[in-house]
Design a protein around this motif. Structure first.
Motif, PDB file in Angstrom:
ATOM      1  N   SER A  95      10.600 -16.582  -0.884  1.00 49.11           N
ATOM      2  CA  SER A  95      11.890 -16.052  -0.423  1.00 49.11           C
ATOM      3  C   SER A  95      11.801 -14.535  -0.298  1.00 49.11           C
ATOM      4  O   SER A  95      11.072 -13.882  -1.057  1.00 49.11           O
ATOM      5  N   PRO A  96      12.522 -13.940   0.659  1.00 50.50           N
ATOM      6  CA  PRO A  96      12.440 -12.486   0.887  1.00 50.50           C
ATOM      7  C   PRO A  96      12.869 -11.679  -0.334  1.00 50.50           C
ATOM      8  O   PRO A  96      13.757 -12.094  -1.075  1.00 50.50           O
ATOM      9  N   ARG A  97      12.227 -10.514  -0.514  1.00 49.34           N
ATOM     10  CA  ARG A  97      12.602  -9.643  -1.632  1.00 49.34           C
ATOM     11  C   ARG A  97      13.919  -8.915  -1.352  1.00 49.34           C
ATOM     12  O   ARG A  97      14.664  -8.598  -2.263  1.00 49.34           O
ATOM     13  N   GLY A 125      10.357  -6.172   1.903  1.00 52.54           N
ATOM     14  CA  GLY A 125       9.891  -5.681   0.605  1.00 52.54           C
ATOM     15  C   GLY A 125       8.415  -5.954   0.376  1.00 52.54           C
ATOM     16  O   GLY A 125       7.780  -5.344  -0.482  1.00 52.54           O
ATOM     17  N   SER A 126       7.860  -6.893   1.176  1.00 44.53           N
ATOM     18  CA  SER A 126       6.437  -7.221   1.088  1.00 44.53           C
ATOM     19  C   SER A 126       6.025  -7.892   2.389  1.00 44.53           C
ATOM     20  O   SER A 126       6.879  -8.317   3.174  1.00 44.53           O
ATOM     21  N   PHE A 127       4.711  -7.987   2.623  1.00 51.69           N
ATOM     22  CA  PHE A 127       4.238  -8.655   3.835  1.00 51.69           C
ATOM     23  C   PHE A 127       4.574 -10.148   3.810  1.00 51.69           C
ATOM     24  O   PHE A 127       4.705 -10.779   4.850  1.00 51.69           O
ATOM     25  N   GLU A 128       4.723 -10.717   2.582  1.00 53.14           N
ATOM     26  CA  GLU A 128       5.079 -12.126   2.472  1.00 53.14           C
ATOM     27  C   GLU A 128       6.489 -12.390   3.016  1.00 53.14           C
ATOM     28  O   GLU A 128       6.800 -13.504   3.450  1.00 53.14           O
ATOM     29  N   ASP A 129       7.352 -11.343   3.006  1.00 55.62           N
ATOM     30  CA  ASP A 129       8.699 -11.483   3.579  1.00 55.62           C
ATOM     31  C   ASP A 129       8.644 -11.891   5.041  1.00 55.62           C
ATOM     32  O   ASP A 129       9.541 -12.564   5.554  1.00 55.62           O
ATOM     33  N   LEU A 130       7.577 -11.469   5.716  1.00 55.67           N
ATOM     34  CA  LEU A 130       7.444 -11.753   7.144  1.00 55.67           C
ATOM     35  C   LEU A 130       7.261 -13.246   7.402  1.00 55.67           C
ATOM     36  O   LEU A 130       7.578 -13.737   8.484  1.00 55.67           O
ATOM     37  N   ILE A 131       6.705 -13.959   6.414  1.00 55.61           N
ATOM     38  CA  ILE A 131       6.519 -15.410   6.567  1.00 55.61           C
ATOM     39  C   ILE A 131       7.875 -16.106   6.525  1.00 55.61           C
ATOM     40  O   ILE A 131       8.204 -16.928   7.384  1.00 55.61           O
ATOM     41  N   PHE A 149      -4.710  -4.269   3.292  1.00 52.16           N
ATOM     42  CA  PHE A 149      -3.282  -3.924   3.308  1.00 52.16           C
ATOM     43  C   PHE A 149      -2.512  -4.976   2.515  1.00 52.16           C
ATOM     44  O   PHE A 149      -2.325  -6.098   2.979  1.00 52.16           O
ATOM     45  N   THR A 150      -2.061  -4.608   1.329  1.00 53.73           N
ATOM     46  CA  THR A 150      -1.395  -5.577   0.442  1.00 53.73           C
ATOM     47  C   THR A 150       0.103  -5.347   0.331  1.00 53.73           C
ATOM     48  O   THR A 150       0.858  -6.290   0.163  1.00 53.73           O
ATOM     49  N   GLU A 151       0.554  -4.101   0.415  1.00 54.44           N
ATOM     50  CA  GLU A 151       1.977  -3.776   0.330  1.00 54.44           C
ATOM     51  C   GLU A 151       2.363  -2.877   1.496  1.00 54.44           C
ATOM     52  O   GLU A 151       1.631  -1.947   1.839  1.00 54.44           O
ATOM     53  N   PRO A 152       3.520  -3.110   2.134  1.00 54.91           N
ATOM     54  CA  PRO A 152       3.926  -2.258   3.255  1.00 54.91           C
ATOM     55  C   PRO A 152       4.350  -0.867   2.790  1.00 54.91           C
ATOM     56  O   PRO A 152       4.939  -0.717   1.718  1.00 54.91           O
TER      57      PRO A 152
END
Length: 570
Positions: A95-97, A125-131, A149-152
């Motif tokens: 879930s988005p941060r 808040g993170s690249f995972e948010d894009l998923i 690149f791990t954190e935006p």
């Protein structure tokens, strides 16, 4: 190579959990790609500690190249397996941060972002948010992580969602803050999901070096995808004109303005299909030297669905006015102060009195241990850059010079050698002041004061990149009493220390600013050669020229006399 993994090899481990190293999964749970990655790390370690360059690893080079292709195929298979597993389990990503406006406001406040416009999307808040929010392609996310690149960064947190929501954007962020990735990540995702064939996107850069760097970064993100990218080189330009390469072969082309215009005029490219147009270093592309070329490119991009993006470390008000006139409801993103330099850079002003004092100041930096390579030195002209190069050669420094008179191949070779640390000191003009990412530059010296605050910000922005600290020293003389004022203003906004008497300096007028920008300050030659030696050299040169002139006259007189004899005989 992850040095932390190497250093952790001696750590104590819980054998009951089948761990082989403290950072690794139990060997039975590792994927095929993870095992291959560990083998690759071990080989990298062995290669790094081969200080004496023995032939041991040269023999493995050819076999390694053959294995690389197999590894890529295996990696693609791994990703496909992971995607299939994810689909089977109904995977939707974390879930988005950032879920609410309050959380977005708190995040923006933390990195001093000023975002204005209508219906502004929430940052990530993170690249995972894009998923979760945009269903980012698994391969693109994997490429981001593989590239380290791990954190935006702040500009990436803001610009990526804005672009993915199909909005025009004007973005200003400090040098070295990740602007290239901020426009490449959403662009690759959009190209990956697009079903239409032909040229879909253009990235315009003011210099060939910056275009090449963007292309290299783009290749990292498009790895193992079907997105076709190209840099519009002289070679590709010729192939397009002669129809050796089809005009609709590429999804994305990266180019400088003039070369693109030349190809379009020859009807070798059709820009009416372009849906994404990105201007990197927008303030440079919209100044008086480039604005006509930029305007011509805009007129050829006639697609009604066209989305425009502008990125730079400095966006003057004049450029913002132009942006508002050509964009549709743009979102404006400013990270930090609009005209401030990167706060990771320690800025310093040094008064040198005259031109000889500048050479003394460099030698003093060396003696005091502040001259820590790699170092970039900026000058206002090619003539002065060459002169300083010869002076520092006498000091036995590992130095080279780059400027517009050198060929593209020579320039690229020098840049590559500087990045590899084969060159310690690189002398250059403003050709390298923008965008080029030199990792680990410790010191930037402005041997000549830049002609504007924007030029200063971009010059010193070659250091202090990617969260590292850097140092910038600017030499000034009596001739720079007016030109130094904008530099002091930048230092104020960046929170750097400066002499307090400079607060009493009168504000620079519009006419003074225009005069500095249009005409370079006249300076004496860079040389430590005594006047008497220069005079003797000049006398010697004059004598040689006089001798050559005398010989030419004698030759002409001889030819004339011979013709006269022939006429009298007739």
């Amino acid at each position: 190579m992850d040095i932390f993994r190497v250093l952790s090899r001696g750590a104590s481990l819980k054998k009951s959990k089948q761990l082989v190293t403290d950072y690794a999964l139990p060997s039975g749970q590792k994927t095929h790609s993870q095992k291959k990655k560990e083998v690759h790390v071990e080989k990298e370690v062995d290669r790094e500690i081969d200080f004496f360059k023995t032939n041991k690893f040269k023999e493995l080079a050819k076999s390694q190249e053959l294995k690389d292709e197999e590894e890529e195929i295996d990696a693609v298979n791994d990703i496909e397996e992971e995607e299939e597993e994810g689909e089977g389990e109904g995977f939707e990503g974390p879930s988005p941060r950032v879920k609410t406006e309050e959380e977005a406001h708190a995040l923006r406040k933390s990195y001093k972002a000023n975002v204005t416009g209508d219906d502004i999307p929430l940052p990530i808040g993170s690249f995972e948010d894009l998923i979760a929010r945009f269903k980012l392609d698994q391969r693109v996310l994997s490429n981001l992580i593989d590239a380290g690149f791990t954190e935006p960064t702040p500009i990436q947190s803001e610009a990526i969602p804005i672009t993915l929501f199909d909005r025009d954007i004007v973005a200003c962020a400090p040098t070295g803050s990740g602007k290239t990735l901020a426009f490449l990540t959403p662009l690759v995702q959009q190209l990956k999901t697009s079903q239409r064939k032909g040229l879909k996107a253009l990235i315009i850069s003011p210099t060939k070096e910056l275009a090449q760097q963007i292309f290299d970064e783009c290749n990292k993100l498009t790895k193992r995808t079907d997105v076709k990218t190209a840099i519009l080189s002289k070679s590709l330009s010729g192939k397009l004109k002669n129809n050796i390469v089809k005009k609709d072969k590429f999804d994305l082309i990266i180019s400088t303005p003039l070369r693109l215009i030349d190809v379009v005029k020859n009807e070798a490219l059709d820009l009416s299909t372009v849906e994404r147009l990105i201007f990197d270093e927008a303030d440079k592309l919209f100044d008086k030297n480039f604005v006509e070329q930029t305007d011509e490119i805009l007129s050829k991009c006639s697609n009604p669905k066209l989305r425009r993006s502008m990125f730079s470390a400095t966006i003057p008000s004049s450029v913002e006015e132009l942006a508002n006139s050509i964009m549709v409801h743009p979102v404006r993103v400013i990270i930090g102060h609009k005209e401030a330099a990167n706060q990771q850079i320690e800025q310093k002003l040094v008064f040198c009195g005259n031109e000889q004092g500048k050479l003394i100041a460099i030698r003093q930096l060396i003696q005091e241990g502040e001259f820590k390579p790699p170092v970039l030195i900026f000058l206002q002209s090619i003539t002065r850059a060459k002169a300083l190069f010869h002076e520092l050669l006498y000091d036995r420094l590992n130095v080279d010079v780059i400027h517009a008179e050198r060929t593209q191949v020579q320039r690229q070779e020098i840049i590559d050698r500087f990045k590899k640390r084969d060159i310690w000191v690189l002398i250059c003009t403003d050709v390298l002041a923008r965008g080029i990412d030199f990792k680990g530059v410790n010191l930037v010296i402005n041997y000549d004061v830049p002609n504007s605050a924007q030029a200063y910000v971009h010059r010193i922005g070659r250091t202090g990149r990617g969260g590292r600290e850097g140092k910038a020293v600017t030499f000034y003389t009596k001739e720079d009493s007016v030109a130094i004022k904008p530099i002091v203003n930048v230092m104020k906004q960046s929170g750097s220390d400066y002499d307090k008497w400079m607060d009493n300096m009168t504000k620079i007028s519009k006419n003074e600013k225009k005069r500095i920008k249009n005409g370079q300050i006249k300076r004496k030659d860079i040389s430590t050669v005594p006047k008497i030696v220069k005079q003797k050299r000049r006398q010697k040169t004059d004598m040689i020229e006089a001798s050559k002139k005398r010989k030419r006259l004698e030759l002409l007189e001889k030819e004339f006399n011979e013709k006269q004899v022939i006429i009298s005989d007739d």
